[in-house]
Scaffold this active site. Sequence first.
Site, PDB file in Angstrom:
ATOM      1  N   THR A  37       0.866  -1.187   0.000  1.00 47.47           N
ATOM      2  CA  THR A  37       0.000   0.000   0.000  1.00 47.47           C
ATOM      3  C   THR A  37       0.901   1.236   0.000  1.00 47.47           C
ATOM      4  OG1 THR A  37      -0.239  -0.260   2.406  1.00 47.47           O
ATOM      5  CG2 THR A  37      -2.031  -1.081   1.019  1.00 47.47           C
TER       6      THR A  37
ATOM      7  N   LYS B 293       3.805  -7.089   3.995  1.00 47.47           N
ATOM      8  CA  LYS B 293       3.576  -5.687   3.678  1.00 47.47           C
ATOM      9  C   LYS B 293       3.212  -4.996   4.979  1.00 47.47           C
ATOM     10  CE  LYS B 293       0.159  -3.635   3.394  1.00 47.47           C
ATOM     11  NZ  LYS B 293      -0.689  -2.803   4.356  1.00 47.47           N
TER      12      LYS B 293
ATOM     13  N   THR C 295      -2.012  -4.364  11.356  1.00 48.02           N
ATOM     14  CA  THR C 295      -1.413  -3.398  10.478  1.00 48.02           C
ATOM     15  C   THR C 295      -0.447  -3.963   9.475  1.00 48.02           C
ATOM     16  OG1 THR C 295      -1.346  -2.194  12.510  1.00 48.02           O
ATOM     17  CG2 THR C 295      -0.614  -1.065  10.549  1.00 48.02           C
TER      18      THR C 295
ATOM     19  N   GLU D  49       5.942   4.558   7.503  1.00 44.22           N
ATOM     20  CA  GLU D  49       5.627   5.710   6.665  1.00 44.22           C
ATOM     21  C   GLU D  49       6.469   6.924   7.064  1.00 44.22           C
ATOM     22  OE1 GLU D  49       1.028   4.576   5.581  1.00 44.22           O
ATOM     23  OE2 GLU D  49       1.439   5.894   7.273  1.00 44.22           O
TER      24      GLU D  49
ATOM     25  N   ASN E 129      -0.085  10.621   5.560  1.00 42.70           N
ATOM     26  CA  ASN E 129      -1.382  10.257   6.121  1.00 42.70           C
ATOM     27  C   ASN E 129      -2.427  11.354   5.985  1.00 42.70           C
ATOM     28  OD1 ASN E 129      -1.359   7.457   7.480  1.00 42.70           O
ATOM     29  ND2 ASN E 129       0.652   8.319   7.910  1.00 42.70           N
TER      30      ASN E 129
ATOM     31  N   THR F 246      -6.125  10.601  -1.273  1.00 39.66           N
ATOM     32  CA  THR F 246      -5.887  11.248  -2.555  1.00 39.66           C
ATOM     33  C   THR F 246      -4.593  10.774  -3.185  1.00 39.66           C
ATOM     34  OG1 THR F 246      -4.836  13.107  -1.421  1.00 39.66           O
ATOM     35  CG2 THR F 246      -7.183  13.299  -1.942  1.00 39.66           C
TER      36      THR F 246
END
EC number: 2.3.1.35
Length: 407
Positions: A157, A183, A194, A280, A402, A407
């Site tokens: 992702t 992942k 998660t 992230e 985040n 989008t």
Amino acid sequence: MIKVASITKVEDGSIVTPKGFSAIGTAIGLKKGKKDLGAIVCDVPASCAAVYTTNQIQAAPLQVTKDSITTEGKLQAIIVNSGNANACTGMKGLQDAYEMRALGAEHFGLKEKYVAVASTGVIGVPLPMDIIRKGIVTLIPAKEENGAHSFSEAILTTDLITKETCYEMIIDGKKVMIAGVAKGSGMIHPNMATMLSFITTDARIEHDVLQTALSQITNHTFNQITVDGDTSTNDMVIAMASGLSETKPIDMEHADWETFVFALQKVCEDLAKKIAQDGEGATKLIEVNVLGVQTNEEAKKIAKQIVGSSLVKTAIHGEDPNWGRIISSIGQSEVAINPNTIDITLQSISVLKNSEPQTFSEEEMKERLQEDEIVINVYLHLGKETGSAWGCDLSYEYVKINACYRT
């Protein structure tokens, strides 16, 4: 005693290295221009085990996979999509997950109960079944490494890198392979959560024995990573054992039982670290080791408290040796400690001894904190047990990723 010499990392190995497995990943249109559907297939019904998220909101694919695994404790295929979590999608979402399982079973010529499904991505959006239906029939698994690598790409992702690992072990004097893929990048604070991880092995082992080993090891690996403290609705670890190695069945009485457990632990630990490192916006992997505690559970709790601290994570990102944030986290862990006997090292440099500040070279510390992997060791002098946890720094980029995820 674990025979460490009987375990070797296979640098170019993958989930198709163990006998009997093939895999594929492809792009079907769930994510623009990226692979988003994959499958792992076994030549025979494989013994399996799974550990699931503890989030009370559990996604439809997870419920369907539980149904498959509890039937016989065997699987022959796992179908995974990314870009859509099929979570919080009501009864229609559950029906879609069951249809996804049925489509996979029909395409691969398997019983439905031998097929697991998994989804990861945005929550609350219906799964576009027209795309899934057209996509599943295009899946042609390969036993070559490119099939495994394409699968590892299809399950991502917000990840920046794929996560794969493989080990060879010696059981009954013969080679047995075990490998894994995962992942996970954000919303990481597992119990289990998660992340998705899939493990393949050609070991001969029954479902209940494999489940015992996987559940135990998960507590020391995947459950000890945290990126942002959030627990997902979807995620799980599934292990499949084809049994195609030429050994005696492995159980807790087998002479090489600890060798198998250690190899499984190495796979899970490798993947857990890769997930933490790919958090992230992360720029650094943080490893916290807590030593000299009365129980392993207490050591793990303290380690996870430290690595999950936003203040510790931001200090590491800023390359600031602010050990005060570390000792504050220790005190918040609710584990009974002696506040006067704490030692802390940061990148092997002593910053606290018997709870007293130590003088160190700021120049040397700054240089070491610029490294990609940061190790914090805490010595509490209360017992002989240890525990570890892994995480990453908290950067400006995490907020950007985040804030704009949909989008």
